[in-house]
Design an enzyme around this catalytic site. Structure first.
Site, PDB file in Angstrom:
ATOM      1  CB  ILE A 194      -0.855  -0.262   0.961  1.00  0.00           C
ATOM      2  CG1 ILE A 194      -1.530   1.745   1.383  1.00  0.00           C
ATOM      3  CG2 ILE A 194      -0.353  -0.194   2.676  1.00  0.00           C
ATOM      4  CD1 ILE A 194      -3.152   1.441   2.282  1.00  0.00           C
ATOM      5  CB  SER A 195       1.237   3.606  -2.566  1.00  0.00           C
ATOM      6  OG  SER A 195       1.667   3.640  -3.205  1.00  0.00           O
ATOM      7  CD  GLN A 196       5.783   8.589   1.251  1.00  0.00           C
ATOM      8  OE1 GLN A 196       5.665   8.605   0.005  1.00  0.00           O
ATOM      9  NE2 GLN A 196       6.602   8.884   2.055  1.00  0.00           N
TER      10      GLN A 196
END
Ligand code: SAH
Length: 216
Positions: A61-63
């Site tokens: 899951i991206s930043q």
């Protein structure tokens, strides 16, 4: 306020506003979407930290900041029809769904697509259609799109994605090598594509016909 609400408010202040995210709709939606629901149980306590987290199948899951930056860069309006490549956890998908009319999202791993659909369903988000496929070729049956967001990186801009953009359509995509890329914004105007570099970044690879042939 429960603990997650406190952490979410802090994340918006300390990670988004402090780094220059200004769009009011984007910030409001980040204050609402419960990121903790999209994070693996193992990492629940890390839900609002300033980095990506594993979600299974070797993906992340991206930043939060990069999700906000891509969202803001697309200059979305409530009438927009959007394509997302790489559903992953579904967090970015939920944010797009709250910003726009319709979201079409493509994921290559069925397990991730299923989990994301479950959380989106639990949140009663109804304007998202997810399919399991190679998103590097886009979604021709649903084209054209007002905006396209790629949450995985490609060696060069996939031609089908540019073709599937509307007039004034925007595409945000990380392009570069397997381990380091530049986040690009492309805008289609009068048949010409304008290209702007947003920043350096590191995304997982887009694996497919117009992406990488394998993950290494
Ligand atoms: N925005 C997502 C990012 C997930 S990581 C999130 O924050 O959760 C990128 C995702 O792209 C991964 O789930 C990966 O499986 C998917 N992906 C990679 N190549 C793809 C392709 N060709 N088509 C569809 N999905 C792809």
């Amino acid at each position: 306020m429960n603990n997650f609400n406190v952490l979410r408010t802090k994340m918006v202040e300390q990670q988004l506003i402090s780094r220059g995210i200004r769009d009011k709709r984007t910030l409001d939606i980040f204050r609402k979407v419960p990121r903790e629901l999209f994070v693996d149980d193992k990492y629940l306590d890390n839900s609002y930290e300033d980095h990506p987290l594993p979600i299974g199948n070797g993906q992340t899951i991206s930043q939060p900041y990069i999700v906000a930056l891509m969202t803001e860069s697309l200059l979305l309006s409530p009438a927009d029809k959007v394509l997302e490549i790489g559903t992953g956890s579904g967090y970015q998908t939920a944010i797009l769904a709250m910003m726009c009319r319709e979201v079409y999202s493509i994921e290559r791993f069925p397990e991730l697509a299923k989990k994301a659909q479950k959380v989106l369903g639990d949140l009663e988000i109804k304007n998202v259609t997810v399919k399991i496929a190679d998103g590097s070729i886009g979604w021709e049956e649903q084209a054209p799109f007002d905006a396209i967001l790629a949450g995985a990186s490609a060696p060069k801009v996939p031609e089908p994605l540019l073709e599937q953009l509307n007039e004034n359509g925007r595409l945000v995509i990380p392009v570069g090598s397997m381990y380091s890329q530049t986040l690009l914004k492309l805008v289609k105007k009068g048949g010409v594509v304008e290209r702007k570099e947003i920043c350096g970044c590191v995304f997982v690879p887009m694996v497919g016909e117009y992406g990488w042939t394998n993950e290494r």
